[in-house]
Design a protein around this motif. Structure first.
Motif, PDB file in Angstrom:
ATOM      1  N   VAL A 105      -9.155  33.057 -10.543  1.00  0.00           N
ATOM      2  CA  VAL A 105      -8.880  34.223  -9.703  1.00  0.00           C
ATOM      3  C   VAL A 105      -7.610  33.921  -8.920  1.00  0.00           C
ATOM      4  N   LEU A 106      -6.666  34.822  -8.948  1.00  0.00           N
ATOM      5  CA  LEU A 106      -5.443  34.686  -8.158  1.00  0.00           C
ATOM      6  C   LEU A 106      -5.615  35.468  -6.861  1.00  0.00           C
ATOM      7  N   LEU A 107      -5.563  34.773  -5.727  1.00  0.00           N
ATOM      8  CA  LEU A 107      -5.610  35.439  -4.424  1.00  0.00           C
ATOM      9  C   LEU A 107      -4.240  35.271  -3.797  1.00  0.00           C
ATOM     10  N   THR A 108      -3.534  36.370  -3.634  1.00  0.00           N
ATOM     11  CA  THR A 108      -2.159  36.301  -3.152  1.00  0.00           C
ATOM     12  C   THR A 108      -1.958  37.168  -1.922  1.00  0.00           C
ATOM     13  N   THR A 109      -0.971  36.812  -1.134  1.00  0.00           N
ATOM     14  CA  THR A 109      -0.619  37.560   0.063  1.00  0.00           C
ATOM     15  C   THR A 109       0.875  37.457   0.273  1.00  0.00           C
ATOM     16  N   PHE A 110       1.369  37.999   1.371  1.00  0.00           N
ATOM     17  CA  PHE A 110       2.818  38.073   1.546  1.00  0.00           C
ATOM     18  C   PHE A 110       3.422  36.797   2.110  1.00  0.00           C
ATOM     19  N   THR A 111       2.805  36.208   3.131  1.00  0.00           N
ATOM     20  CA  THR A 111       3.415  35.062   3.799  1.00  0.00           C
ATOM     21  C   THR A 111       2.764  33.747   3.375  1.00  0.00           C
ATOM     22  N   THR A 112       3.567  32.681   3.438  1.00  0.00           N
ATOM     23  CA  THR A 112       3.080  31.351   3.092  1.00  0.00           C
ATOM     24  C   THR A 112       1.993  30.899   4.054  1.00  0.00           C
ATOM     25  N   SER A 113       2.202  31.128   5.355  1.00  0.00           N
ATOM     26  CA  SER A 113       1.246  30.639   6.355  1.00  0.00           C
ATOM     27  C   SER A 113      -0.121  31.290   6.176  1.00  0.00           C
ATOM     28  N   ALA A 116     -12.531  22.470  -8.590  1.00  0.00           N
ATOM     29  CA  ALA A 116     -12.714  22.439 -10.044  1.00  0.00           C
ATOM     30  C   ALA A 116     -11.370  22.166 -10.731  1.00  0.00           C
ATOM     31  N   ARG A 117     -11.418  21.622 -11.932  1.00  0.00           N
ATOM     32  CA  ARG A 117     -10.205  21.358 -12.703  1.00  0.00           C
ATOM     33  C   ARG A 117     -10.301  22.046 -14.052  1.00  0.00           C
ATOM     34  N   PRO A 118      -9.500  23.116 -14.287  1.00  0.00           N
ATOM     35  CA  PRO A 118      -8.561  23.693 -13.307  1.00  0.00           C
ATOM     36  C   PRO A 118      -9.319  24.462 -12.226  1.00  0.00           C
ATOM     37  N   PRO A 119      -8.704  24.692 -11.061  1.00  0.00           N
ATOM     38  CA  PRO A 119      -9.386  25.426  -9.989  1.00  0.00           C
ATOM     39  C   PRO A 119      -9.712  26.841 -10.429  1.00  0.00           C
ATOM     40  N   ARG A 120     -10.865  27.319  -9.978  1.00  0.00           N
ATOM     41  CA  ARG A 120     -11.255  28.686 -10.346  1.00  0.00           C
ATOM     42  C   ARG A 120     -10.667  29.727  -9.396  1.00  0.00           C
ATOM     43  N   ILE A 121     -10.095  29.283  -8.277  1.00  0.00           N
ATOM     44  CA  ILE A 121      -9.389  30.187  -7.367  1.00  0.00           C
ATOM     45  C   ILE A 121      -8.027  29.569  -7.064  1.00  0.00           C
ATOM     46  N   GLU A 122      -6.987  30.338  -7.240  1.00  0.00           N
ATOM     47  CA  GLU A 122      -5.615  29.916  -6.915  1.00  0.00           C
ATOM     48  C   GLU A 122      -5.120  30.781  -5.754  1.00  0.00           C
ATOM     49  N   VAL A 123      -4.731  30.142  -4.653  1.00  0.00           N
ATOM     50  CA  VAL A 123      -4.249  30.868  -3.475  1.00  0.00           C
ATOM     51  C   VAL A 123      -2.763  30.552  -3.305  1.00  0.00           C
ATOM     52  N   ILE A 124      -1.930  31.580  -3.311  1.00  0.00           N
ATOM     53  CA  ILE A 124      -0.490  31.371  -3.219  1.00  0.00           C
ATOM     54  C   ILE A 124       0.168  32.669  -2.776  1.00  0.00           C
ATOM     55  N   ASN A 125       1.201  32.582  -1.946  1.00  0.00           N
ATOM     56  CA  ASN A 125       1.914  33.818  -1.594  1.00  0.00           C
ATOM     57  C   ASN A 125       2.777  34.255  -2.771  1.00  0.00           C
ATOM     58  N   LEU A 126       3.074  35.530  -2.848  1.00  0.00           N
ATOM     59  CA  LEU A 126       3.660  36.099  -4.065  1.00  0.00           C
ATOM     60  C   LEU A 126       5.067  35.574  -4.336  1.00  0.00           C
ATOM     61  N   ASP A 127       5.886  35.386  -3.312  1.00  0.00           N
ATOM     62  CA  ASP A 127       7.232  34.853  -3.539  1.00  0.00           C
ATOM     63  C   ASP A 127       7.173  33.498  -4.240  1.00  0.00           C
TER      64      ASP A 127
END
Length: 729
Positions: free
Chosen positions: A301-309, A328-339
């Motif tokens: 699952v990709l959880l994304t938002t606008f800012t890094t913080s 988990a490997r690979p992680p089942r949730i990836e959290v990263i800002n869109l840029d």
């Protein structure tokens, strides 16, 4: 006692609340016992005993140590802990309590049966009015108050008495009574508590047929009852705080987060309504499905938002909510800002140009603009700032690649009109700028988004995403959402659970905006709203909303939005609005205010000072340290609250954070909005947009406060609050 495998242990919210009042060593002892109890309730020293004289035969006690007892209900295979206290107090508490399966509210409740003669909790005057004398029994029952608690309700004479008697009421009853005492309408009470209105359609399966083990699993019961899945989850909840959003979701929140959608879904709601919480639970829900479905092995699952913080804050919270999915490997949730996602994606694709997100590359773009303006004559009446704004807000935001498209595009909201001749002249400037940027090996963020979209469209890469969740959607633009749609395009079998979008245009602090439909994302019929503010008191919420008075807000699609029905259950003191003669006096007042907060309940790390400008952050930090107050200046990265010190940061960085108490200094007319921001306005419409952004920014900053808010200025206050200051001073 039955084998441990056949026992299910749960915890009522009342148990969680009682634990917080115990000495630390007792609470730790109970927590240790509970982890052992989950693995083997039949082990030595964990025997449940009958409470003599109790009205409910299923109520039991468990010895925590020499002086303390835990109270639980044992019904078939279920053991639900409900209270912990000193021996005698625990037994008195348990004497009249019983478990009630309440089909009217679709939940399990722990109620106390008292005779009228023993419910006089306050000294009675000869003609002292009762708190709920004008509310009929029929109305109270319809709202969710059980008959067993009516005598205690009728004994109350003041809201202070209600607060004192909180522990004596079922948690739902207390919510209902407090809301009524605060003047809420019946409709608002239903929204606050999640109790179905009498007019709602009855469920297909009669709730009266549900047994204890079925009723405890309803969304309504799960609002106040926690059922840990394993020892790790139990320990994590105990250590992280027992009465938080990680455990208890409002039924409406749970229904939104834990259901399947046949297409993209959107969740809107005011600040503090738990939208980010819903997004995180949604990520957990989808990750749970991935874990259980062997056909989705390797998906995430990709959880994304606008800012890094904010992305870092969300990831830190997910490590508490569902660490197994991130580990988990690979992680089942990836959290990263869109840029950052775009930057990493293009790097893997050997994109030759450097994306100017910030730093030296961004400075080079400014230099290119200066060179372009030196070589071109500007159309009459247009300034350099206006032209750059036209490029960013129209050409780049809408992805216009040729003059013909620019001549035809709508410029609604841009203010200054442009005829065909001026547009043609401007396109010559834009084309020159774009060519120079490319020749320099640079790309603007919107260029990067378009490049990524083209790659995704042409190569149809098999990205490992089962779904994408977007938080703070109001701060993303058109190209960002076109990219998100490209990451999870609609497939031949439909769009099930593909996109889950969360946002609130009232909190738009970066000026970007997009229509979901215009970006190929259809949320019609799957747009949900959350209205209950869990974070702030009604007094703080009301003041924060007043800052937005008169502002027109979109619904992140093609309609308008409103905060109608946006309410808080908690009440407290009104925000402090403080005028000072100088900034030195103002800063001294902030120090005095910090020291006035109850130190036994409020850590320094639970206090936030939020400023409009980075330079002000440093000034506040220096002033507080000079007064002997520890400080932590928040920048990038998650906030570790175990590090002592008052948190000081910008209003922008504070997005996604919350504090027990918040101070917002330097709100004078000459300082807020910052003069530089208003000077950059290219016309009246642009100036109004900037003022709206700063209204939203102040609204966001104020709603970071849970219980106490201090707003201050020196001299004349900013016009953004001037109209409201006299009402609250």
């Amino acid at each position: 006692m039955m084998d441990a495998i056949n026992k299910r242990v749960s915890y009522d919210i009342g148990c969680m609340k009682s634990l917080r009042k115990l000495p630390d060593k007792v609470a730790l002892r109970f927590m240790d016992m509970m982890t052992r109890y989950m693995s083997d309730p039949s082990s030595n020293g964990l025997n449940l005993e009958t409470v003599e004289g109790a009205k409910d035969s299923s109520i039991k006690s468990l010895r925590v140590d020499q002086g303390y007892r835990a109270i639980a209900f044992e019904v078939a295979r279920d053991i639900m802990f409900v209270h912990v206290n000193e021996h005698d107090k625990a037994y008195r508490w348990a004497g009249n309590r019983r478990v009630k399966l309440d089909p009217d509210t679709n939940r399990i409740r722990v109620v106390e049966e008292l005779d009228v003669t023993v419910v006089e909790t306050e000294p009675q005057g000869a003609e002292e009015p009762r708190l709920f004398s004008t509310v009929t029994d029929k109305r109270l029952k319809a709202l969710g108050v059980p008959a067993e608690e009516m005598p205690a309700v009728r004994a109350l004479t003041s809201i202070e008495g209600l607060e004192t008697a909180e522990e004596g009421f079922d948690p739902l009853t207390y919510q209902i009574l407090y809301a009524l005492a605060a003047g809420y309408s019946d409709e608002e009470v239903y929204a606050l508590t999640g109790v179905p209105e009498e007019t709602e359609t009855a469920p297909e399966t009669p709730l009266t047929d549900l047994t204890f083990d079925q009723m405890i699993e309803t969304a309504e019961s799960r609002q106040t009852i926690f059922i840990p899945e394993d020892e790790k989850e139990l320990r994590r909840v105990f250590e992280e705080g027992l009465e938080g959003w990680r455990v208890f979701l409002h039924p409406d929140q749970r229904k939104i987060a834990y259901r399947d959608y046949n297409g993209p879904a959107m969740v809107r709601g005011g600040a503090g309504t738990g939208k980010t919480v819903v997004a995180m639970h949604r990520a957990k829900h989808l990750a749970d499905q991935i874990e259980q479905d062997l056909t989705q092995t390797g998906q995430r699952v990709l959880l994304t938002t606008f800012t890094t913080s904010l992305a870092q804050d969300i990831e830190a919270n997910l490590r508490t909510l569902c660490p197994e999915h991130l580990a988990a490997r690979p992680p089942r949730i990836e959290v990263i800002n869109l840029d950052r996602w775009v930057s990493q994606f293009l790097k893997r694709k050997s994109f030759a140009r450097e994306v100017a997100f910030f730093g030296e590359a961004r400075d080079r773009l400014d230099q290119i603009w200066r060179e372009v303006f030196d070589d071109h004559e500007l159309p009459e009446g247009l300034s350099e700032p206006f032209i750059r704004a036209e490029w960013a807000q129209i050409v780049q935001a809408k992805g216009l690649m040729d003059q013909r498209a620019y001549l035809k595009v709508s410029r609604a909201g841009r203010g200054t009109p442009l005829d065909r001749r001026k547009r043609a002249a401007l396109w010559g400037i834009f084309a020159d700028y774009r060519a120079r940027v490319v020749s320099e090996g640079l790309a603007e963020p919107d260029d990067a988004y378009r490049e990524a979209i083209e790659i995704l469209s042409s190569e149809a890469p098999n990205l490992p995403y089962a779904g994408v969740i977007v938080d703070e959607a109001q701060d993303m633009g058109e190209q960002a959402f076109r990219l998100i749609r490209a990451i999870v395009p609609e497939g031949p079998l439909g769009d099930r659970n593909s996109l889950f979008i969360v946002g609130d245009a009232h909190q738009r602090i970066y000026g970007r905006r997009a229509s979901m439909a215009g970006c190929g994302i259809n949320v019609r019929g799957r747009s949900k709203r959350v209205r209950l503010n869990y974070r702030t008191t009604q007094e703080i919420r009301s003041w924060a909303v007043s800052v937005l008075e008169g502002v027109s807000v979109d619904d992140l699609d093609e309609g308008s939005d409103t905060l109608k029905g946006y309410v808080s259950l908690l009440h407290g003191v009104s925000p402090e609005l403080v005028s000072s003669t100088s900034e030195v006096e103002e800063l001294k007042g902030v120090s005095t205010w910090i020291r006035s907060l109850p130190s036994e309940n409020v850590r320094l790390s639970d206090i936030g000072i939020l400023c409009a400008r980075r330079a002000d952050v440093d000034r506040v930090s220096a002033a507080l340290q000079g007064d002997g107050i520890e400080t932590v200046v928040l920048q990038a990265g998650a906030d570790d609250r175990s590090v002592p010190g008052v948190r000081i940061t910008t209003m922008h960085r504070a997005k996604g954070l919350e504090f027990f108490a918040v101070a917002i200094p330097f709100l004078s007319e000459s300082a807020f909005p910052p003069p530089g921001a208003l000077k950059s306005a290219v016309d009246a419409a642009d100036r109004e947009d900037i003022l709206t952004q700063y209204r939203s920014l102040l609204h966001v900053a104020a709603t970071r406060a849970k219980k106490a808010l201090r707003v201050s200025w020196s001299g004349t206050p900013t016009k953004l609050i001037n109209d409201h200051a006299p009402n609250l001073g």
